[in-house]
Scaffold this active site. Structure first.
Site, PDB file in Angstrom:
ATOM      1  N   GLU A 186       0.844  -1.268  -0.016  1.00  0.00           N
ATOM      2  CA  GLU A 186       0.047   0.141  -0.004  1.00  0.00           C
ATOM      3  C   GLU A 186       0.795   1.218  -0.107  1.00  0.00           C
ATOM      4  OE1 GLU A 186      -3.205   0.192  -0.426  1.00  0.00           O
ATOM      5  OE2 GLU A 186      -3.965  -1.618   0.217  1.00  0.00           O
ATOM      6  N   LYS A 228      -3.149  10.023   1.965  1.00  0.00           N
ATOM      7  CA  LYS A 228      -4.667   9.458   2.139  1.00  0.00           C
ATOM      8  C   LYS A 228      -5.707  10.421   2.720  1.00  0.00           C
ATOM      9  CE  LYS A 228      -7.758   6.089   2.585  1.00  0.00           C
ATOM     10  NZ  LYS A 228      -7.527   4.804   3.446  1.00  0.00           N
ATOM     11  N   GLU A 238     -16.566   9.271  -1.950  1.00  0.00           N
ATOM     12  CA  GLU A 238     -16.525   8.535  -3.320  1.00  0.00           C
ATOM     13  C   GLU A 238     -17.510   8.894  -4.259  1.00  0.00           C
ATOM     14  OE1 GLU A 238     -16.293   4.266  -2.595  1.00  0.00           O
ATOM     15  OE2 GLU A 238     -14.213   4.528  -2.687  1.00  0.00           O
ATOM     16  N   ASN A 247      -7.892   2.612  -4.899  1.00  0.00           N
ATOM     17  CA  ASN A 247      -8.011   1.232  -5.138  1.00  0.00           C
ATOM     18  C   ASN A 247      -7.140   0.835  -6.408  1.00  0.00           C
ATOM     19  OD1 ASN A 247      -9.991   0.592  -3.262  1.00  0.00           O
ATOM     20  ND2 ASN A 247     -11.499   1.902  -4.506  1.00  0.00           N
ATOM     21  N   HIS A 250      -6.586  -2.894  -6.748  1.00  0.00           N
ATOM     22  CA  HIS A 250      -7.387  -3.586  -5.767  1.00  0.00           C
ATOM     23  C   HIS A 250      -8.680  -4.350  -6.680  1.00  0.00           C
ATOM     24  CE1 HIS A 250      -5.354  -1.209  -3.021  1.00  0.00           C
ATOM     25  NE2 HIS A 250      -6.252  -1.683  -1.916  1.00  0.00           N
TER      26      HIS A 250
END
Length: 375
Positions: A186, A228, A238, A247, A250
Site C-alpha cells: 500500500e 490518504k 466517493e 483502489n 485492488h
C-alpha cells in the site's frame, strides 16, 4: 507528529510516534477528543494480551468501565457472526451513544469495529489504533468500515469517520514479516498514484525500510497518511471519483483474495500482484512505457512482495505462491467491484509515475491476456 484529516465537523487527527499505546490519554488530549467512562476495546486473539491490554490498562487507571472483546485473527472475522458478537458485548456493557469503541489491531479489526460503531445505536464514536503497517497507512484513515460477503470483499459497510487515530510506531518492530511486507504494498501504491518523489524516496531507502529503521518508518507512515488524508478530504464518500484512485490494483486484488479464500493470499500480496496487472493493462493501452511497470516490479520485489501469482519463495522472503485462477471467474468477481458503473468494470490505471486515471472501457480479452501473463 500529528497529521490532520480535514472534514469540517468530522475532522480528526492522526497521532504518529513511539510509545503511544501506553500513553493513550495523552494522545487523546493532543487529538482533542474525550475518553468517556464506558469503553470497549475490540482486538483479535493474537493481540488481546499485548497491545490491547496496554490500552485497556492505560484507560482503566481512571476507573472507567473498560471491556476487552477479542475476535479470531484473520480476514474471516470480517463476518456477520463476529459483528453480532460485538453487538452482544456492547449490550452486556450497557454501552450507549456516548460510549467509545477502540479498535486495536489491523485492518480486519478496524473495519469490523468501525462498522459496529457505525450501526450500534445508529452510531457511536470510535478510535482507530492500528497495529499493522497496512492499517496504519491505509484502512485506519478515511472512515470506510464494513464486513465481507461470501461473494465479495467489503460489500456490506458504511462510511463512519473515527474521532482519532493513534499510531504507535514501536509496534512495527514485532510485526510478523509477512504482515510487514504486505503493508509496504500500500505504501508503494501511494507513490504510483499521487507522489512520484515519494516513489523515488522508497527506491532509495529500501535497506532502512526493510530493516525497520524507526526514522524511515515514521516518514513512511506520515507521508502515506498525508496522501490518504488529502484524497479523503477531497472525496470523502466517493462522489467525485477521486477517492477511487486509492483502489489502484485492488480491482484485481479483491478478486484474487476472494477466489483464493480470504486469508490464503494476504491483502498486501494481492494488491502487489494487482498493481502489476493494472500497470501492464496501462502499457497495453499505451498510457505508460514498460519501464514504469518494471520499476514497480523491482521495488515490490525488493520489499519481498510477489509480482505474479506464480512467484516462488526466494531468499528475500517473497511469497511462495502457486495460485491459479480461471480468468472467467476472476472477471466475474471483478464485476462485483463497488467502483463499477453501468455493468462496466472500472480500472485505476497509471498514466505516469505519480498520476493515475479511472477507465471503464477496457476490453475483457485484454484483461484475460494480462491474467495469463501473471499466472
Amino acid at each position: 507528529m500529528i497529521v490532520s484529516v480535514s472534514l469540517a465537523e468530522r475532522s480528526y487527527g492522526i497521532a504518529i510516534g513511539p510509545g503511544l499505546l501506553s500513553q493513550f490519554e495523552d494522545a487523546a488530549e493532543r487529538l482533542e477528543f474525550d475518553v468517556p467512562r464506558t469503553v470497549i476495546v475490540v482486538t483479535d486473539e493474537n493481540l488481546r494480551d499485548s497491545h490491547a491490554e496496554s490500552v485497556a490498562q492505560a484507560l482503566a487507571k481512571e476507573r472507567r468501565n473498560v471491556a476487552v472483546h477479542a475476535v479470531p485473527a484473520g480476514e474471516r472475522s470480517k463476518s456477520m457472526e463476529q459483528l453480532s458478537a460485538i453487538y452482544d458485548a456492547l449490550v452486556d456493557l450497557k454501552a450507549d451513544r456516548k460510549s467509545l469503541v477502540i479498535a486495536v489491531g489491523g485492518g480486519v479489526v478496524g473495519d469490523l469495529s468501525g462498522f459496529a460503531a457505525a450501526s450500534y445505536n445508529r452510531g457511536m464514536p470510535f478510535v482507530q489504533v492500528p497495529t499493522s503497517l497496512l492499517a496504519m497507512v491505509d484502512s485506519s484513515v478515511g472512515g470506510k468500515t464494513g464486513i465481507n460477503h461470501p461473494k465479495g470483499k467489503n460489500l456490506i459497510g458504511a462510511f463512519h469517520q473515527p474521532v482519532g487515530v493513534i499510531v504507535d510506531t514501536d509496534v512495527l518492530s514485532t510485526l510478523p514479516d509477512r504482515d510487514y511486507r504486505g503493508g509496504l504494498a500500500e505504501v508503494v501504491k501511494y507513490g504510483v498514484i499521487l507522489d512520484a518523489e515519494f516513489f523515488d524516496w522508497l527506491e532509495q531507502n529500501v535497506a532502512p525500510i526493510n530493516a525497520r529503521d524507526p526514522a524511515a518508518l515514521e516518514h513512511v507512515v506520515a507521508r502515506s497518511c498525508e496522501l490518504k488524508a488529502y484524497v479523503v478530504k477531497e472525496d470523502e464518500r466517493e462522489t467525485t471519483g477521486l477517492r477511487a484512485i486509492l483502489n489502484y490494483g485492488h480491482t484485481f486484488a479483491h478478486a484474487f483474495e476472494a477466489l483464493a479464500g480470504y486469508g490464503e493470499l494476504s491483502h498486501g500480496e494481492a494488491v502487489a500482484i494487482g498493481m502489476i496487472c493494472a500497470s501492464r493493462l496501462a502499457e497495453l493501452r499505451g498510457l505508460i512505457d514498460a519501464q514504469t511497470t518494471t520499476r514497480q516490479i523491482e521495488l515490490l520485489c525488493a520489499f519481498g512482495l510477489p509480482a505474479s501469482l506464480g512467484d516462488e519463495e526466494v531468499s528475500s522472503g517473497r511469497l511462495r505462491s502457486r495460485l491459479a485462477f480461471d480468468s472467467d471467474e476472476v472477471i466475474e468477481r471483478m464485476k462485483l467491484d463497488k467502483k463499477n458503473s453501468g455493468g462496466k468494470i472500472r480500472f485505476i490505471l497509471p498514466k505516469k509515475m505519480g498520476e493515475v486515471g479511472l477507465f471503464d472501457d477496457c476490453e475483457e480479452e485484454d484483461v484475460r491476456g494480462i491474467l495469463a501473463e501473471i499466472a
